[in-house]
Design an enzyme around this catalytic site. Structure first.
Site, PDB file in Angstrom:
ATOM      1  CB  THR A  42      -0.815  -0.017   1.326  1.00  0.00           C
ATOM      2  OG1 THR A  42      -1.753  -1.069   1.259  1.00  0.00           O
ATOM      3  CG2 THR A  42      -1.515   1.289   1.596  1.00  0.00           C
ATOM      4  NE  ARG A  81      -8.747  -7.772   2.814  1.00  0.00           N
ATOM      5  CZ  ARG A  81      -7.718  -6.951   2.875  1.00  0.00           C
ATOM      6  NH1 ARG A  81      -7.570  -5.994   1.991  1.00  0.00           N
ATOM      7  NH2 ARG A  81      -6.807  -7.081   3.815  1.00  0.00           N
ATOM      8  N   GLY A 137      -9.838  -3.945   3.731  1.00  0.00           N
ATOM      9  CA  GLY A 137      -8.690  -4.086   4.631  1.00  0.00           C
ATOM     10  C   GLY A 137      -8.603  -2.943   5.622  1.00  0.00           C
ATOM     11  CG  ASP A 138      -4.687  -2.109   7.010  1.00  0.00           C
ATOM     12  OD1 ASP A 138      -4.778  -2.750   5.943  1.00  0.00           O
ATOM     13  OD2 ASP A 138      -3.659  -1.477   7.333  1.00  0.00           O
ATOM     14  N   GLY A 155       0.675  -4.056   4.813  1.00  0.00           N
ATOM     15  CA  GLY A 155       0.770  -5.482   5.095  1.00  0.00           C
ATOM     16  C   GLY A 155      -0.596  -6.096   5.323  1.00  0.00           C
TER      17      GLY A 155
HETATM   18  N1  ASP Z   1      -2.908  -3.259   4.219  1.00  0.00           N
HETATM   19  C1  ASP Z   1      -3.474  -3.461   2.909  1.00  0.00           C
HETATM   20  C2  ASP Z   1      -4.723  -4.290   3.029  1.00  0.00           C
HETATM   21  O1  ASP Z   1      -4.727  -5.227   3.816  1.00  0.00           O
HETATM   22  C3  ASP Z   1      -2.578  -4.117   1.950  1.00  0.00           C
HETATM   23  C4  ASP Z   1      -1.165  -3.716   1.975  1.00  0.00           C
HETATM   24  O2  ASP Z   1      -0.746  -2.832   2.652  1.00  0.00           O
HETATM   25  O3  ASP Z   1      -0.395  -4.334   1.296  1.00  0.00           O
HETATM   26  O4  ASP Z   1      -5.644  -4.068   2.295  1.00  0.00           O
END
Ligand code: ASP
Length: 334
Positions: A194, A222, A224-225, A246
């Site tokens: 990200t 879905r 994410g964070d 992550g």
């Molecule tokens: N944190 C992001 C998510 O889980 C993905 C990433 O940072 O690679 O959507």
């Protein structure tokens, strides 16, 4: 080495580590990471500073150069991440990003301003500059989060262009993936990254942004964070800011970025705060061996820190005219 390769190598390292001896304790990790903490920290307050996750040099430099011209932090970071959102070769944000398992490219983003405002969009299709759209949600609606079709329709009312996000290259990669449909989010470290960016402008104001397509080949719907306040991003202009990258599910469960900022409020350096937030994840059990999480943070003095579970994470820093790629210290040294 390009970023994709780099992250793949990280995955391989992680896999190797997973078969090795048990992890070092949090206490040991704290001690061993002190040196890296010093390299990731600036001692005299910079005039301005921009930091971002991974080796996102062009985006971070764009932000830094705007800060150098006296632009506000919020403007600088939105324009900075826009560089990568528009880059078709970047398969993790904006156009050309990796789709979900049904072939839809859906993007998540959020922003926080120095005055503590927040705006986010989740699961948006057909819009490239979702960080700018999140800012619109923050500034021009009575809401803070807008999702999917509603967010997309709002974007058109604000003059955003409809664009197909699935490029021939990302479509080809998805079709290749479909042959096995092998989805193992716990170990697919290479399937997520990200752009999170934090900046302090020449007036000392701090803002942050996060933009992503989330996990590659995620389930439809879905989230994410990254677009969620306190998890993927948190800014408190009195204290500092933090942003995560992550495995989003793990960041969400520990409200990671809020945690980092609160630890800084209680006196920790950005480096130590990032380390503690990673420890909150790894102390839950051995599952951390199969996924990557990393944080970057800055405080009001322009001091910075970064820390990851596994080797391979880097942070870009642009400060007073100089761009640097800083290799992050990490927990799993077993
Ligand atoms: N944190 C992001 C998510 O889980 C993905 C990433 O940072 O690679 O959507």
């Amino acid at each position: 080495m390009n970023r994709r390769k780099f992250i793949q190598n990280t995955a391989l390292t992680g896999a190797g580590i997973a078969t090795g001896v048990s992890a070092i304790s949090c206490k040991e990790a704290n001690t061993t990471s002190t040196k890296a903490s010093n390299t990731a920290t600036t001692l005299s307050k910079p005039n301005y500073i921009s930091i971002s996750t991974w080796d996102t040099e062009s985006a971070n430099t764009a932000s830094g150069e705007l800060l150098a011209k006296g632009k506000p932090a919020l403007d600088a970071i939105i324009d900075g991440v826009a560089v990568e959102e528009a880059n078709e070769e970047n398969t993790t944000v904006g156009i050309g990003a990796t789709p979900d398992r049904e072939g839809n490219v859906t993007l998540d983003a959020c922003v926080m301003s120095p005055d503590g405002d927040y705006g986010a969009v989740v699961a948006v299709e057909n819009i490239v500059h979702v960080a700018a759209l999140a800012r619109k949600v923050m500034e021009d609606t009575p809401h803070v989060i807008m999702a999917s079709k509603g967010a997309e329709e709002f974007a058109y009312t604000q003059g955003f262009k409809k664009q197909k996000l699935l490029t021939p290259a990302s479509e080809k990669a998805w079709k290749e993936w479909l042959k096995t449909s092998n989805y193992q989010p716990a170990i697919n470290v290479e399937n997520h990254d990200t752009i999170g960016m934090l900046a302090m402008d020449t007036s000392g104001e701090i803002a942050g942004v996060c933009t992503t397509s989330g996990l590659g080949y995620k389930m439809k719907g879905r989230v994410g964070d990254s677009p969620i306040i306190g998890s993927g991003l948190f800014v408190d202009n009195e204290v500092g800011a933090a942003v995560a990258t992550g495995m989003g599910e793990e960041v969400l469960k520990t409200v990671g970025s809020f945690l980092v900022v609160e630890l800084m409020r209680n006196g920790m350096s950005p480096q130590k705060a990032c380390e503690e937030a990673i420890h909150r994840i790894v102390k839950k059990g051995d599952r951390y061996k199969d996924f990557q999480v990393a944080y970057i943070a800055m405080n009001k003095n322009g001091e910075t820190g970064s820390y990851a579970i596994h080797d391979g994470f880097t942070m870009m820093k642009y400060q007073d005219g100089k761009s640097e790629n800083i290799k992050s210290d990490y927990f799993n040294k077993s």
